[in-house]
Design a protein around this motif. Structure first.
Motif, short mmCIF file in Angstrom:
data_model
loop_
_atom_site.label_atom_id
_atom_site.label_comp_id
_atom_site.label_asym_id
_atom_site.label_seq_id
_atom_site.Cartn_x
_atom_site.Cartn_y
_atom_site.Cartn_z
N ARG A 1 -4.14 -6.42 -7.28
CA ARG A 1 -4.43 -5.40 -8.29
C ARG A 1 -3.68 -4.11 -8.04
O ARG A 1 -3.31 -3.38 -8.97
CB ARG A 1 -5.94 -5.11 -8.33
N ALA A 2 -3.42 -3.79 -6.77
CA ALA A 2 -2.77 -2.53 -6.43
C ALA A 2 -1.26 -2.56 -6.59
O ALA A 2 -0.63 -1.50 -6.69
CB ALA A 2 -3.11 -2.15 -4.97
N TRP A 3 -0.67 -3.74 -6.63
CA TRP A 3 0.80 -3.88 -6.67
C TRP A 3 1.30 -3.51 -8.06
O TRP A 3 0.81 -4.02 -9.06
CB TRP A 3 1.17 -5.31 -6.33
N SER A 4 2.28 -2.62 -8.15
CA SER A 4 2.78 -2.19 -9.46
C SER A 4 3.94 -3.03 -9.97
O SER A 4 4.18 -3.12 -11.18
CB SER A 4 3.19 -0.72 -9.41
N ALA A 5 4.69 -3.65 -9.07
CA ALA A 5 5.78 -4.56 -9.47
C ALA A 5 5.16 -5.90 -9.88
O ALA A 5 3.97 -6.13 -9.68
CB ALA A 5 6.76 -4.73 -8.32
N PRO A 6 5.96 -6.82 -10.45
CA PRO A 6 5.40 -8.12 -10.82
C PRO A 6 4.73 -8.81 -9.63
O PRO A 6 5.29 -8.90 -8.54
CB PRO A 6 6.63 -8.90 -11.29
N LEU B 1 6.19 0.11 -4.35
CA LEU B 1 7.24 -0.88 -4.09
C LEU B 1 7.60 -1.62 -5.36
O LEU B 1 6.74 -1.92 -6.20
CB LEU B 1 6.76 -1.88 -3.03
N ASP B 2 8.89 -1.93 -5.52
CA ASP B 2 9.36 -2.61 -6.73
C ASP B 2 9.76 -4.05 -6.46
O ASP B 2 10.49 -4.66 -7.24
CB ASP B 2 10.52 -1.84 -7.35
N THR B 3 9.27 -4.62 -5.37
CA THR B 3 9.61 -5.99 -4.98
C THR B 3 8.60 -6.97 -5.56
O THR B 3 7.39 -6.74 -5.48
CB THR B 3 9.59 -6.11 -3.45
N PRO B 4 9.03 -8.08 -6.14
CA PRO B 4 8.09 -9.10 -6.61
C PRO B 4 7.23 -9.63 -5.46
O PRO B 4 7.73 -9.83 -4.34
CB PRO B 4 8.98 -10.21 -7.17
N ARG C 1 -11.54 0.27 20.15
CA ARG C 1 -12.25 1.42 19.57
C ARG C 1 -11.62 1.79 18.22
O ARG C 1 -12.33 2.09 17.26
CB ARG C 1 -12.18 2.60 20.53
N ARG C 2 -10.31 1.76 18.16
CA ARG C 2 -9.61 2.09 16.91
C ARG C 2 -9.94 1.09 15.82
O ARG C 2 -10.07 1.45 14.64
CB ARG C 2 -8.10 2.13 17.17
N LEU C 3 -10.10 -0.18 16.18
CA LEU C 3 -10.45 -1.21 15.21
C LEU C 3 -11.72 -0.83 14.45
O LEU C 3 -11.78 -0.91 13.22
CB LEU C 3 -10.63 -2.54 15.93
N TRP C 4 -12.75 -0.41 15.18
CA TRP C 4 -14.06 -0.17 14.57
C TRP C 4 -14.18 1.18 13.90
O TRP C 4 -15.12 1.43 13.13
CB TRP C 4 -15.16 -0.37 15.61
N SER C 5 -13.22 2.08 14.15
CA SER C 5 -13.26 3.40 13.51
C SER C 5 -12.26 3.52 12.35
O SER C 5 -12.23 4.54 11.66
CB SER C 5 -12.98 4.50 14.54
N ALA C 6 -11.45 2.48 12.14
CA ALA C 6 -10.40 2.55 11.11
C ALA C 6 -10.99 2.58 9.71
O ALA C 6 -12.06 2.01 9.45
CB ALA C 6 -9.46 1.35 11.26
N GLU C 7 -10.27 3.23 8.81
CA GLU C 7 -10.64 3.25 7.40
C GLU C 7 -9.89 2.13 6.68
O GLU C 7 -8.81 1.72 7.09
CB GLU C 7 -10.25 4.59 6.77
N ARG C 8 -10.47 1.66 5.58
CA ARG C 8 -9.77 0.65 4.77
C ARG C 8 -8.48 1.23 4.21
O ARG C 8 -8.40 2.42 3.90
CB ARG C 8 -10.66 0.16 3.64
N VAL C 9 -7.48 0.37 4.08
CA VAL C 9 -6.18 0.80 3.57
C VAL C 9 -6.28 1.11 2.09
O VAL C 9 -6.86 0.33 1.31
CB VAL C 9 -5.13 -0.31 3.80
N ASP C 10 -5.75 2.26 1.69
CA ASP C 10 -5.58 2.57 0.27
C ASP C 10 -4.34 1.82 -0.19
O ASP C 10 -3.21 2.28 -0.02
CB ASP C 10 -5.42 4.08 0.08
N LEU C 11 -4.54 0.66 -0.76
CA LEU C 11 -3.42 -0.23 -1.05
C LEU C 11 -2.50 0.32 -2.12
O LEU C 11 -1.28 0.12 -2.07
CB LEU C 11 -3.95 -1.61 -1.46
N SER C 12 -3.04 1.03 -3.10
CA SER C 12 -2.19 1.63 -4.14
C SER C 12 -1.28 2.68 -3.54
O SER C 12 -0.08 2.75 -3.86
CB SER C 12 -3.05 2.22 -5.26
N ALA C 13 -1.83 3.51 -2.67
CA ALA C 13 -1.02 4.56 -2.05
C ALA C 13 0.00 3.97 -1.08
O ALA C 13 1.12 4.48 -0.97
CB ALA C 13 -1.92 5.54 -1.31
N ARG C 14 -0.36 2.91 -0.40
CA ARG C 14 0.52 2.36 0.63
C ARG C 14 1.61 1.47 0.07
O ARG C 14 2.76 1.50 0.52
CB ARG C 14 -0.31 1.58 1.65
N TYR C 15 1.27 0.66 -0.95
CA TYR C 15 2.23 -0.33 -1.44
C TYR C 15 2.52 -0.22 -2.93
O TYR C 15 3.40 -0.91 -3.43
CB TYR C 15 1.70 -1.74 -1.15
N GLY C 16 1.79 0.63 -3.65
CA GLY C 16 1.93 0.66 -5.09
C GLY C 16 3.27 1.11 -5.60
O GLY C 16 3.62 0.86 -6.76
#
Length: 332
Positions: A246-251, A223-226, A206-221
């Motif tokens: 596109r969302a990753w701010s590090a190299p 991080l400073d890891t290549p 049930r959780r699978l079908w009700s989940a929202e897409r991940v905000d990748l910038s907020a979640r991983y943007g």
């Protein structure tokens, strides 16, 4: 001479869960690769030994609730906190060795979440993250980029891998088709009530079908890891792999070519497979990229595109017709 099997590795977590895995070690390591998987650590021996040949120790660990690891298995719920604790433990066991997080599909999710969890907890620093055909979250695996459900694929995966400590055999084609028809007629959640799934599995479904897409910038943007992202032109997660890059701010370096979710191993066209092999396959990208990050790898002329500090986004694309890689810097 028979190669030594992987050594048992156990990591106790603060809540009493014990994560089990197998450690393959090499002489004079230049780093430690961590793969966290729901698909049985023992099955990853060939990839672990390939990392040994590159000059890395390699730990393949079963995620919470799967195979050697205790706890309850609930896909996409525990990988950040669990991964951070594992990295802290490894940093103390192997002081001074750079930690590299590596994984394909669900294991790419565990790699990203471990990096995020470690940064949040100020745990062991991560030297590099390598993700292949990443399955980024529940919604990303349930719906395509246009909002159409991957219902047959999801029923098959959750039956086989999503509900028990060990994977089950795949559903017969006729039964998978029957359940797909049920889901389309009755609704994804309602149909599953007829499939003899335990309450916890139904809750996860049930959780699978009700989940929202991940905000990748907020979640991983932050991080400073290549990051190295390897996708495939024919992979159903290609859209999300590109979103991640596109969302990753590090190299970040993005690489793709004429393959699907099984990567080069899934290419059945012999002529195309030969061209990919002649071009060096994925090793042509992974090994020089690692060398460019200051870790064991192979020098290559193409990594000049990574040299500029301003080039935080770069990419490599393999042309299926010519069999040649194209390496270039890209815009933010």
């Amino acid at each position: 001479m028979t190669a030594e099997p992987g050594r048992e590795h156990l990591c106790g977590l603060r809540d009493g869960t014990v994560l089990g895995g197998l450690m393959w070690e090499c002489e004079h390591p230049g780093g430690l690769v961590v793969i966290r998987t729901p698909y049985d650590a023992e099955q990853h021996e060939p990839i672990a030994r390939s990392w040994n040949a590159r000059g890395y120790h390699c730990l393949v660990q079963d995620v919470r609730g799967r195979y050697r690891s205790t706890g309850d298995w609930s896909p996409y719920t525990s990988e950040g906190g669990d991964g951070a604790q594992v990295l802290a433990r490894l940093s103390s066991e192997y002081p001074g060795l750079p930690l590299v997080l590596f994984g394909a599909s669900y294991a790419a999710h565990t790699a990203l979440e471990a990096a995020r969890g470690a940064a949040f907890a100020s745990a062991a620093p991560v030297a590099a993250v390598i993700t292949l055909v990443p399955a980024l979250g529940p919604a990303e695996t349930a719906w395509d980029a246009d909002g159409a459900p991957w219902i047959t694929h999801r029923i098959g995966w959750w039956h086989e891998h999503g509900r028990h400590r060990r994977s089950l055999p795949p559903l017969p084609t006729a039964e998978l088709d029957r359940r797909t028809a049920q889901a389309r007629e009755q609704g994804f959640v309602e149909a599953a009530r007829n499939w003899d799934w335990a309450p916890a599995a139904l809750a996860d479904w049930r959780r699978l079908w009700s989940a929202e897409r991940v905000d990748l910038s907020a979640r991983y943007g932050h991080l400073d890891t290549p990051l190295l992202v390897i996708s495939g032109d024919d992979d159903f997660f290609d859209h999300d792999a590109r979103r991640l890059a596109r969302a990753w701010s590090a190299p970040v370096h993005f690489a793709s070519g004429p393959w699907g979710h099984r990567l080069v191993g899934g290419v059945t066209d012999e002529a195309l497979r030969s061209r990919i092999t002649s071009a060096g396959g994925l090793s042509h990208i992974i090994d020089p990229w690692l060398r460019a990050q200051g870790m064991p790898g192979t020098a290559a002329a193409w990594t000049g595109v990574l040299a500029s500090a301003a080039a935080s986004r770069t990419r490599s694309l393999l042309d299926p017709v010519s069999g040649a890689w194209c390496h270039e810097r890209t815009s933010p």
